[in-house]
Motif scaffolding. Structure first.
Motif, PDB file in Angstrom:
ATOM      1  N   TYR A 217      56.719  37.916  38.151  1.00 38.47           N
ATOM      2  CA  TYR A 217      57.064  36.739  36.584  1.00 38.47           C
ATOM      3  C   TYR A 217      56.324  35.719  36.516  1.00 38.47           C
ATOM      4  O   TYR A 217      55.560  35.905  35.254  1.00 38.47           O
ATOM      5  N   LEU A 218      55.678  35.393  37.310  1.00 42.58           N
ATOM      6  CA  LEU A 218      55.236  34.079  37.869  1.00 42.58           C
ATOM      7  C   LEU A 218      53.257  34.431  37.178  1.00 42.58           C
ATOM      8  O   LEU A 218      52.480  33.455  36.417  1.00 42.58           O
ATOM      9  N   GLN A 219      53.211  35.620  37.365  1.00 42.06           N
ATOM     10  CA  GLN A 219      51.673  36.257  36.531  1.00 42.06           C
ATOM     11  C   GLN A 219      51.736  36.711  35.073  1.00 42.06           C
ATOM     12  O   GLN A 219      50.747  36.480  35.081  1.00 42.06           O
ATOM     13  N   ALA A 220      52.977  36.997  34.974  1.00 41.28           N
ATOM     14  CA  ALA A 220      52.838  36.899  33.485  1.00 41.28           C
ATOM     15  C   ALA A 220      52.899  36.673  32.692  1.00 41.28           C
ATOM     16  O   ALA A 220      51.557  36.391  31.745  1.00 41.28           O
ATOM     17  N   HIS A 221      52.811  34.807  33.563  1.00 39.29           N
ATOM     18  CA  HIS A 221      52.511  33.714  32.380  1.00 39.29           C
ATOM     19  C   HIS A 221      51.098  32.895  33.062  1.00 39.29           C
ATOM     20  O   HIS A 221      50.546  32.170  31.949  1.00 39.29           O
ATOM     21  N   TRP A 222      51.283  32.641  34.134  1.00 40.98           N
ATOM     22  CA  TRP A 222      49.917  32.208  35.235  1.00 40.98           C
ATOM     23  C   TRP A 222      48.057  32.539  34.460  1.00 40.98           C
ATOM     24  O   TRP A 222      47.721  31.948  34.419  1.00 40.98           O
ATOM     25  N   LEU A 223      48.241  34.097  35.183  1.00 41.88           N
ATOM     26  CA  LEU A 223      47.366  34.685  34.667  1.00 41.88           C
ATOM     27  C   LEU A 223      46.502  34.661  33.835  1.00 41.88           C
ATOM     28  O   LEU A 223      44.941  34.798  33.664  1.00 41.88           O
ATOM     29  N   PRO A 224      47.150  34.232  32.282  1.00 43.26           N
ATOM     30  CA  PRO A 224      46.401  34.312  31.490  1.00 43.26           C
ATOM     31  C   PRO A 224      45.658  32.935  31.486  1.00 43.26           C
ATOM     32  O   PRO A 224      44.354  32.437  30.627  1.00 43.26           O
ATOM     33  N   GLU A 225      45.905  32.180  32.268  1.00 38.70           N
ATOM     34  CA  GLU A 225      45.340  30.930  32.013  1.00 38.70           C
ATOM     35  C   GLU A 225      44.766  30.455  32.970  1.00 38.70           C
ATOM     36  O   GLU A 225      43.999  29.746  33.497  1.00 38.70           O
ATOM     37  N   PHE A 226      44.822  30.780  34.066  1.00 36.63           N
ATOM     38  CA  PHE A 226      43.839  30.663  35.463  1.00 36.63           C
ATOM     39  C   PHE A 226      43.356  32.111  36.394  1.00 36.63           C
ATOM     40  O   PHE A 226      43.651  33.259  35.785  1.00 36.63           O
ATOM     41  N   SER A 227      42.195  32.094  37.463  1.00 34.86           N
ATOM     42  CA  SER A 227      42.353  32.753  37.839  1.00 34.86           C
ATOM     43  C   SER A 227      42.653  33.467  38.210  1.00 34.86           C
ATOM     44  O   SER A 227      43.904  33.271  38.814  1.00 34.86           O
ATOM     45  N   VAL A 228      42.141  34.676  38.553  1.00 35.08           N
ATOM     46  CA  VAL A 228      43.560  35.475  39.452  1.00 35.08           C
ATOM     47  C   VAL A 228      43.982  34.788  41.523  1.00 35.08           C
ATOM     48  O   VAL A 228      45.464  34.715  41.838  1.00 35.08           O
ATOM     49  N   ALA A 229      43.199  33.986  41.727  1.00 35.78           N
ATOM     50  CA  ALA A 229      43.178  34.302  43.324  1.00 35.78           C
ATOM     51  C   ALA A 229      43.617  32.329  43.143  1.00 35.78           C
ATOM     52  O   ALA A 229      45.287  32.341  44.042  1.00 35.78           O
ATOM     53  N   THR A 230      43.805  32.016  41.684  1.00 40.42           N
ATOM     54  CA  THR A 230      44.662  31.005  41.830  1.00 40.42           C
ATOM     55  C   THR A 230      46.132  30.836  41.120  1.00 40.42           C
ATOM     56  O   THR A 230      47.275  30.634  41.814  1.00 40.42           O
ATOM     57  N   SER A 231      46.348  32.105  40.417  1.00 42.51           N
ATOM     58  CA  SER A 231      47.192  32.483  39.921  1.00 42.51           C
ATOM     59  C   SER A 231      48.492  32.672  41.330  1.00 42.51           C
ATOM     60  O   SER A 231      49.642  32.741  41.464  1.00 42.51           O
ATOM     61  N   PHE A 232      46.998  33.980  42.239  1.00 39.90           N
ATOM     62  CA  PHE A 232      48.458  34.617  43.215  1.00 39.90           C
ATOM     63  C   PHE A 232      48.855  33.447  43.926  1.00 39.90           C
ATOM     64  O   PHE A 232      49.524  33.432  44.983  1.00 39.90           O
ATOM     65  N   GLY A 233      47.999  32.319  44.862  1.00 34.06           N
ATOM     66  CA  GLY A 233      48.351  31.047  45.273  1.00 34.06           C
ATOM     67  C   GLY A 233      49.786  30.653  45.881  1.00 34.06           C
ATOM     68  O   GLY A 233      50.022  30.329  46.109  1.00 34.06           O
ATOM     69  N   MET A 234      49.462  30.106  43.746  1.00 33.39           N
ATOM     70  CA  MET A 234      50.197  29.461  43.746  1.00 33.39           C
ATOM     71  C   MET A 234      51.808  29.807  43.544  1.00 33.39           C
ATOM     72  O   MET A 234      52.933  29.311  44.166  1.00 33.39           O
ATOM     73  N   ALA A 235      51.932  31.179  43.406  1.00 32.32           N
ATOM     74  CA  ALA A 235      52.742  32.208  43.119  1.00 32.32           C
ATOM     75  C   ALA A 235      53.558  32.467  44.744  1.00 32.32           C
ATOM     76  O   ALA A 235      54.436  32.612  45.242  1.00 32.32           O
TER      77      ALA A 235
END
Length: 250
Positions: A217-235
């Motif tokens: 769910y967070l990937q849907a909101h974070w991937l448009p804003e962050f890099s893949v590595a950052t989005s995946f790492g935080m989630a």
């Protein structure tokens, strides 16, 4: 690195490590570890690398449907494992998995509602889940069982990612949480240690779906804003934190 080479090395490594974790810490902890986005997260990553970030984001709605179906798979396998050997149990669980996926795909719910329904379904399933009648038996080990698990899981990932451009983002997303690693863990636990071991492992996996669903769910909101590595790492950090909390509650 060549993506095919990455698939052929990353997925079997993940399966081997999860298998060893279950052997060391038991079904519940192993199930929680196995529910982390090791395979499904890798599939989402391959979607992004091969089909583009937009494709990966669009697939997440389908993934929610896939998780609903995965929960049904776990519950049905645990129920029927007491009555049947692994093959009929697996076939029944796959049929119910497919029916759940088709029904929820037809409903076309939005992402937020799907997320809430998945979390509710996880909680309900944990209350309905059968309890083991005895501690899991000490299991024998088949020769080369880890390589077999590694090979089966890798083959599934190659098929799903290879068909992504044909299936489109929705059905690719639905198949992302397909019980690849789950099936392997259930079959081997059931065969080598009995139905109680399969029940314990699958219950741990369902518990971990609260964090895994949140990861997607967070990937849907974070991937448009962050890099893949950052989005995946935080989630992943949030996913792990939820798993720790859930493991203490249940």
């Amino acid at each position: 690195m060549n993506l095919l080479l990455l698939k052929l090395t990353l997925i079997p490594t993940i399966v081997a490590l999860v298998t060893l974790a279950i052997r060391k810490w038991g079904g519940k902890i192993g199930g929680l570890i196995g529910s982390m986005p090791w395979v499904a997260g890798a599939i989402l990553l391959f979607f992004i690398l091969e089909q583009g970030k937009a494709f990966g984001i669009q697939s997440i709605q389908g993934s929610m449907t896939g998780i609903m179906a995965l929960i049904t798979f776990c519950l049905s396998y645990a129920i029927f494992a007491r009555k049947f050997t692994w093959l009929p149990t697996l076939l029944i669980a796959y049929v119910l998995y497919t029916l759940t996926a088709v029904v929820f795909d037809y409903l076309r719910l939005n992402l937020m509602l799907s997320y809430v329904l998945v979390l509710s379904y996880v909680v309900l399933t944990l209350y309905l889940f059968p309890s083991p009648t005895a501690p899991p038996a000490d299991g024998r080990r088949l020769p080369f069982d880890i390589p077999i698990r590694m090979g089966v899981a890798t083959l599934f990932v190659l098929i799903i990612t290879g068909l992504a451009h044909v299936l489109g983002p929705n059905w690719s997303g639905i198949l992302t949480p397909f019980p690849i690693l789950t099936s392997v863990l259930a079959i081997f636990s059931h065969t080598l240690q009995g139905s109680n071991a399969a029940i314990v492992t699958l219950r741990g996996l369902v518990m971990g779906l609260l964090g895994f669903t949140t990861f997607l769910y967070l990937q849907a909101h974070w991937l448009p804003e962050f890099s893949v590595a950052t989005s995946f790492g935080m989630a992943v950090v949030i996913n792990a934190f939820i798993n720790v909390v859930v493991g203490k509650i249940w």
